[in-house]
Design a protein around this motif. Structure first.
Motif, PDB file in Angstrom:
ATOM      1  N   PRO A  93      -0.954  13.274  12.052  1.00 52.59           N
ATOM      2  CA  PRO A  93      -0.303  14.517  11.942  1.00 52.59           C
ATOM      3  C   PRO A  93       1.085  14.290  11.194  1.00 52.59           C
ATOM      4  O   PRO A  93       1.450  15.311  10.413  1.00 52.59           O
ATOM      5  CB  PRO A  93       0.145  15.139  13.418  1.00 52.59           C
ATOM      6  CG  PRO A  93      -0.968  14.193  14.214  1.00 52.59           C
ATOM      7  CD  PRO A  93      -0.955  12.767  13.687  1.00 52.59           C
ATOM      8  N   ALA A  94       1.850  13.412  11.403  1.00 51.41           N
ATOM      9  CA  ALA A  94       2.941  13.245  10.620  1.00 51.41           C
ATOM     10  C   ALA A  94       2.961  11.866   9.788  1.00 51.41           C
ATOM     11  O   ALA A  94       2.601  10.828  10.248  1.00 51.41           O
ATOM     12  CB  ALA A  94       4.190  12.882  11.791  1.00 51.41           C
ATOM     13  N   PRO A  95       3.223  11.919   8.668  1.00 48.55           N
ATOM     14  CA  PRO A  95       3.285  10.585   7.634  1.00 48.55           C
ATOM     15  C   PRO A  95       4.260   9.639   8.365  1.00 48.55           C
ATOM     16  O   PRO A  95       5.212   9.785   8.735  1.00 48.55           O
ATOM     17  CB  PRO A  95       3.756  11.342   6.335  1.00 48.55           C
ATOM     18  CG  PRO A  95       4.496  12.394   6.640  1.00 48.55           C
ATOM     19  CD  PRO A  95       3.920  13.052   7.713  1.00 48.55           C
ATOM     20  N   LEU A  96       3.681   8.289   7.875  1.00 48.33           N
ATOM     21  CA  LEU A  96       4.376   7.250   8.649  1.00 48.33           C
ATOM     22  C   LEU A  96       5.889   7.128   7.361  1.00 48.33           C
ATOM     23  O   LEU A  96       5.578   7.491   6.377  1.00 48.33           O
ATOM     24  CB  LEU A  96       3.790   5.963   8.443  1.00 48.33           C
ATOM     25  CG  LEU A  96       2.606   6.041   9.754  1.00 48.33           C
ATOM     26  CD1 LEU A  96       1.606   4.814   9.613  1.00 48.33           C
ATOM     27  CD2 LEU A  96       3.195   6.457  11.060  1.00 48.33           C
ATOM     28  N   MET A  99       6.225   8.213   3.388  1.00 48.34           N
ATOM     29  CA  MET A  99       7.187   9.255   2.835  1.00 48.34           C
ATOM     30  C   MET A  99       7.943   8.400   1.723  1.00 48.34           C
ATOM     31  O   MET A  99       8.185   9.092   0.640  1.00 48.34           O
ATOM     32  CB  MET A  99       7.935   9.446   4.042  1.00 48.34           C
ATOM     33  CG  MET A  99       7.594  10.217   5.054  1.00 48.34           C
ATOM     34  SD  MET A  99       6.954  11.933   4.796  1.00 48.34           S
ATOM     35  CE  MET A  99       8.747  12.498   4.602  1.00 48.34           C
ATOM     36  N   LEU A 100       8.421   7.202   1.848  1.00 50.56           N
ATOM     37  CA  LEU A 100       9.023   6.615   0.765  1.00 50.56           C
ATOM     38  C   LEU A 100       8.046   6.280  -0.582  1.00 50.56           C
ATOM     39  O   LEU A 100       8.819   6.600  -1.551  1.00 50.56           O
ATOM     40  CB  LEU A 100       9.412   5.003   1.147  1.00 50.56           C
ATOM     41  CG  LEU A 100      10.366   4.341   0.350  1.00 50.56           C
ATOM     42  CD1 LEU A 100      11.455   3.558   0.784  1.00 50.56           C
ATOM     43  CD2 LEU A 100       9.487   2.991  -0.436  1.00 50.56           C
ATOM     44  N   LEU A 101       7.198   6.141  -0.491  1.00 50.50           N
ATOM     45  CA  LEU A 101       6.260   6.042  -1.455  1.00 50.50           C
ATOM     46  C   LEU A 101       5.971   7.338  -2.412  1.00 50.50           C
ATOM     47  O   LEU A 101       6.139   7.647  -3.417  1.00 50.50           O
ATOM     48  CB  LEU A 101       4.832   5.380  -1.329  1.00 50.50           C
ATOM     49  CG  LEU A 101       4.751   4.120  -0.822  1.00 50.50           C
ATOM     50  CD1 LEU A 101       3.225   3.496  -0.670  1.00 50.50           C
ATOM     51  CD2 LEU A 101       5.106   3.189  -1.826  1.00 50.50           C
ATOM     52  N   ARG A 102       5.765   8.570  -1.349  1.00 45.88           N
ATOM     53  CA  ARG A 102       5.616   9.814  -1.913  1.00 45.88           C
ATOM     54  C   ARG A 102       6.878  10.026  -2.602  1.00 45.88           C
ATOM     55  O   ARG A 102       6.987  11.011  -3.659  1.00 45.88           O
ATOM     56  CB  ARG A 102       5.489  10.724  -0.873  1.00 45.88           C
ATOM     57  CG  ARG A 102       4.137  10.845  -0.162  1.00 45.88           C
ATOM     58  CD  ARG A 102       4.206  11.813   0.849  1.00 45.88           C
ATOM     59  NE  ARG A 102       2.871  11.562   1.443  1.00 45.88           N
ATOM     60  CZ  ARG A 102       2.423  12.313   2.688  1.00 45.88           C
ATOM     61  NH1 ARG A 102       3.050  13.230   3.209  1.00 45.88           N
ATOM     62  NH2 ARG A 102       0.942  12.161   3.086  1.00 45.88           N
ATOM     63  N   LYS A 103       8.074   9.625  -2.292  1.00 54.08           N
ATOM     64  CA  LYS A 103       9.418  10.175  -2.905  1.00 54.08           C
ATOM     65  C   LYS A 103       9.628   9.294  -4.181  1.00 54.08           C
ATOM     66  O   LYS A 103       9.947   9.817  -5.105  1.00 54.08           O
ATOM     67  CB  LYS A 103      10.589   9.614  -2.041  1.00 54.08           C
ATOM     68  CG  LYS A 103      12.010   9.607  -2.589  1.00 54.08           C
ATOM     69  CD  LYS A 103      12.968   9.156  -1.600  1.00 54.08           C
ATOM     70  CE  LYS A 103      14.391   9.070  -2.401  1.00 54.08           C
ATOM     71  NZ  LYS A 103      15.576   8.512  -1.536  1.00 54.08           N
ATOM     72  N   HIS A 104       8.968   8.162  -4.135  1.00 56.56           N
ATOM     73  CA  HIS A 104       9.262   7.241  -5.491  1.00 56.56           C
ATOM     74  C   HIS A 104       8.320   7.394  -6.511  1.00 56.56           C
ATOM     75  O   HIS A 104       8.541   7.166  -7.705  1.00 56.56           O
ATOM     76  CB  HIS A 104       9.664   5.838  -5.028  1.00 56.56           C
ATOM     77  CG  HIS A 104      10.979   5.543  -4.362  1.00 56.56           C
ATOM     78  ND1 HIS A 104      12.110   5.132  -5.269  1.00 56.56           N
ATOM     79  CD2 HIS A 104      11.403   5.353  -3.090  1.00 56.56           C
ATOM     80  CE1 HIS A 104      13.126   4.976  -4.187  1.00 56.56           C
ATOM     81  NE2 HIS A 104      12.586   5.229  -3.115  1.00 56.56           N
ATOM     82  N   LYS A 163      -1.751  11.964  -4.730  1.00 57.74           N
ATOM     83  CA  LYS A 163      -1.212  12.148  -3.377  1.00 57.74           C
ATOM     84  C   LYS A 163      -1.148  10.957  -2.880  1.00 57.74           C
ATOM     85  O   LYS A 163      -2.078   9.903  -3.224  1.00 57.74           O
ATOM     86  CB  LYS A 163      -2.358  13.161  -2.537  1.00 57.74           C
ATOM     87  CG  LYS A 163      -2.184  14.545  -2.987  1.00 57.74           C
ATOM     88  CD  LYS A 163      -3.162  15.308  -2.216  1.00 57.74           C
ATOM     89  CE  LYS A 163      -3.233  16.745  -2.632  1.00 57.74           C
ATOM     90  NZ  LYS A 163      -4.175  17.792  -1.845  1.00 57.74           N
ATOM     91  N   ILE A 164      -0.462  10.422  -1.678  1.00 56.55           N
ATOM     92  CA  ILE A 164      -0.455   9.264  -1.270  1.00 56.55           C
ATOM     93  C   ILE A 164      -0.446   9.462   0.415  1.00 56.55           C
ATOM     94  O   ILE A 164       0.353  10.438   1.211  1.00 56.55           O
ATOM     95  CB  ILE A 164       0.900   8.566  -1.395  1.00 56.55           C
ATOM     96  CG1 ILE A 164       1.053   8.171  -2.901  1.00 56.55           C
ATOM     97  CG2 ILE A 164       0.876   7.202  -0.849  1.00 56.55           C
ATOM     98  CD1 ILE A 164       2.287   7.914  -3.241  1.00 56.55           C
ATOM     99  N   TYR A 165      -1.470   8.741   1.054  1.00 52.33           N
ATOM    100  CA  TYR A 165      -1.725   8.957   2.635  1.00 52.33           C
ATOM    101  C   TYR A 165      -1.637   7.362   3.347  1.00 52.33           C
ATOM    102  O   TYR A 165      -1.903   6.521   2.445  1.00 52.33           O
ATOM    103  CB  TYR A 165      -3.058   9.708   2.842  1.00 52.33           C
ATOM    104  CG  TYR A 165      -3.108  11.033   2.496  1.00 52.33           C
ATOM    105  CD1 TYR A 165      -2.565  11.982   2.935  1.00 52.33           C
ATOM    106  CD2 TYR A 165      -4.028  11.149   1.238  1.00 52.33           C
ATOM    107  CE1 TYR A 165      -2.798  13.284   2.548  1.00 52.33           C
ATOM    108  CE2 TYR A 165      -3.919  12.576   0.677  1.00 52.33           C
ATOM    109  CZ  TYR A 165      -3.390  13.657   1.382  1.00 52.33           C
ATOM    110  OH  TYR A 165      -3.356  14.719   0.927  1.00 52.33           O
TER     111      TYR A 165
END
Length: 574
Positions: free
Chosen positions: A70-73, A77-82, A26-28
């Motif tokens: 509440p909403a990812p920055l 989101m880009l790191l989660r995708k890649h 996971k990435i936050y």
């Protein structure tokens, strides 16, 4: 700051054996300049924290749970995708620089294995985190974009070929570890133990504190070699130095002589524990202080406006209260109306209350009777104004008391969640604008979680963290026989004294039979959780909860009570 090339090398040596072949689960991104990676390894689940905050840039393992938005920055989101689900294949330090590279292998959309790299540049205000495509050498994205307007030498933008920061005209400290010729050249030019300033100008990748330590040794190069050897063998001794107030001053992987006599040394088993303690307790980089500073400025500005409004209302009220002369002018004009000539600018009449002569200003454009009516009308308005100004002043005082309580909670907050709860409370009461959350996400509901203390085995104390929690604690959680505490005329938390869950009974003894030491202990806690925390001999009211009422329309946390008693205590926790 101590995060130099030596500490960077130690961080890599600590992370490498734990993270190699680990999977990024996971990435936050808790804040715009922070990232947290949850990594599944053979040793269990680990949390890797990285920050590019100019005053607190670092990378290390953490144990604490950070509050996520509440909403990812976008960068998250880009790191989660890649790279979410990627395997870590290698972790290295770039030369002697404060740069850590994490090599990754992941699958693309077609199922083929691709190699990517996360680069952490820990360089003060120039710190950055860059995601790189290894095949093309191009930047996929970075947490901070650096355009040509900011830096003409080196840009960090998506699609640009990544370039390392320009090298300094210094000898990288790693060259002195294995290159005999470099070591001999350095010693012949500078001697065995040159001054710290000479060391720092000559050797790259070391901090002023470590340069000072090298200068104090008999052989600066040998000291550097021994320190690096301990790091490679996992024998380093990370230490934090704190001043007499407990605020961290410096940290490193080795002892620092300049701080030994003036500070308290706190040793740690690992570098991550050392850095987590240092940055969490250092006031200038404390996340809670940073998070609350914006709210404090906003609330303080609102409070200044309310105090100015209070001053003006009091001035208007004073004028309205001194309006008896208007009624007198109207009466005297009516009694002497036959003596006043039309068009006169003033009239001198006798005050039949004390026999003195009074000059009354007149409006020459209207008749004497109309002048008298105008004075009576002004008098009537003044009397109405007295009532209205008193109501406005009372409402303004309530607003001031409420915002002062919010400031008290902000200054005493211990956790990020408390700051978020206070922000939401201010949004609901209309003092600040509600934030828009992109993507249709909803803010999570904040559950009541008061501070809890025990007095022996028989008594338990609950303390509200904000005004909304105060209301919930007093009117939902507490029973009518529990005892309510609050500092007298000082903003603070609602404190509830009740029977402990382990005492075998759910009710307190009668109000009059409570031991004095229990009353004073609970009152001391109430004084501690108030604006009077740093004062002495603070007055605290206490009363059974059944005598505490909330007026209709009152702001959160605002109550009235009767039948109270008062004690004077010094603020402290049990």
């Amino acid at each position: 700051m101590a995060f130099d090339g030596i500490v960077t090398m130690a961080a890599v040596c600590e992370m490498r054996p734990k993270l190699i072949m680990g999977k990024i689960d996971k990435i936050y991104q808790p804040e715009s300049e922070e990232l947290v990676f949850h990594i599944h390894t053979k040793q269990g689940n680990l949390k890797l924290y990285a920050s590019v905050n100019p005053g607190a840039a670092r990378i290390h393992f953490i144990r604490s749970q950070l509050q996520n938005p509440p909403a990812p920055l976008p960068f998250c989101m880009l790191l989660r995708k890649h790279i979410q689900g990627a395997r870590i294949t290698d972790i290295t330090q770039t030369g002697s620089e404060r740069i850590i590279e994490i090599s990754l292998e992941t699958l693309n959309e077609l199922g083929f294995t691709v190699s990517k790299k996360l680069i952490f540049e820990i360089m003060g205000k120039h710190s950055n985190i860059i995601l790189l495509d290894i095949a093309s050498g191009k930047i996929i994205d970075s947490i901070k974009h650096v355009s040509i307007d900011v830096n003409r030498v080196r840009q960090l933008l998506p699609g640009i070929i990544y370039q390392y920061p320009p090298k300094q005209d210094k000898i990288p400290f790693k060259e002195l570890l294995g290159d005999i010729s470099a070591e001999q050249n350095y010693i012949s030019a500078n001697g065995l133990s040159p001054d710290a300033s000479v060391i720092q100008k000559t050797i790259g990748g070391i901090s002023p504190s470590f340069a000072e330590e090298m200068a104090l040794s008999n052989n600066s190069v040998e000291f550097l070699k021994n320190t690096c050897k301990k790091i490679y063998l996992s024998e380093a001794s990370p230490v934090v130095y704190t001043d007499d107030k407990g605020i961290p001053r410096e940290f490193h992987v080795t002892t620092l002589s300049e701080y030994e006599d003036v500070c308290t040394a706190i040793p740690f088993d690992s570098l991550s524990e050392c850095m987590e303690y240092y940055y969490n307790n250092k006031q200038s980089t404390n996340r809670i202080k940073q998070k609350s500073s914006d709210l404090l400025r906003t609330v303080s500005a609102q409070l200044d406006k309310l105090r100015l409004k209070e001053q003006r209302l009091k001035e208007d009220l004073l004028k309205a209260e001194n309006s008896e002369n208007l009624r007198l002018y109207g009466e005297l004009l009516t009694a002497n109306i036959h003596k006043i000539k039309p068009g006169a600018k003033s009239a001198t009449v006798t005050n039949y209350y004390d026999g003195t002569a009074i000059d009354i200003p007149l409006n020459p454009t209207v008749s004497p009777a109309k002048n008298a009516q105008q004075y009576f009308k002004k008098y009537g308005k003044a009397k109405t104004a007295v009532k209205e100004k008193q109501l406005q002043l009372s409402a303004n005082d309530n607003d001031i008391n409420y915002l002062e309580s919010v400031i008290s909670y902000l200054e005493n907050a211990r956790d990020i969640s408390e700051i978020d709860a206070l922000r939401r409370e201010l949004e609901e009461t209309g003092y600040i604008r509600k934030r828009k959350i992109p993507g249709g996400f909803k803010e999570k509901k904040i559950k009541s979680d008061p501070y809890k203390y025990s007095i022996g085995d028989a008594f338990e104390i609950l303390v509200g963290k904000n005004n909304k929690e105060n209301d919930f604690l007093t009117f939902k959680t507490a029973s009518s026989r529990d005892i309510w505490f609050h500092t007298k005329d000082i903003p603070g938390s609602h404190v509830i004294l009740r029977a402990s869950q382990n005492s075998g009974t759910n009710t307190l003894p009668p109000f009059e039979e409570l031991p004095d030491e229990v009353i004073y202990a609970a009152a001391s806690i109430a004084a501690y959780h108030s604006k009077g925390r740093k004062s002495e001999n603070v007055p605290v009211d206490y009363v059974p909860v059944k005598y505490v009422k909330k007026p209709a329309g009152a702001k959160p946390g605002m109550v009235i009570f009767t039948n109270n008693r008062t004690v004077w205590v010094n603020p402290k926790l049990p």
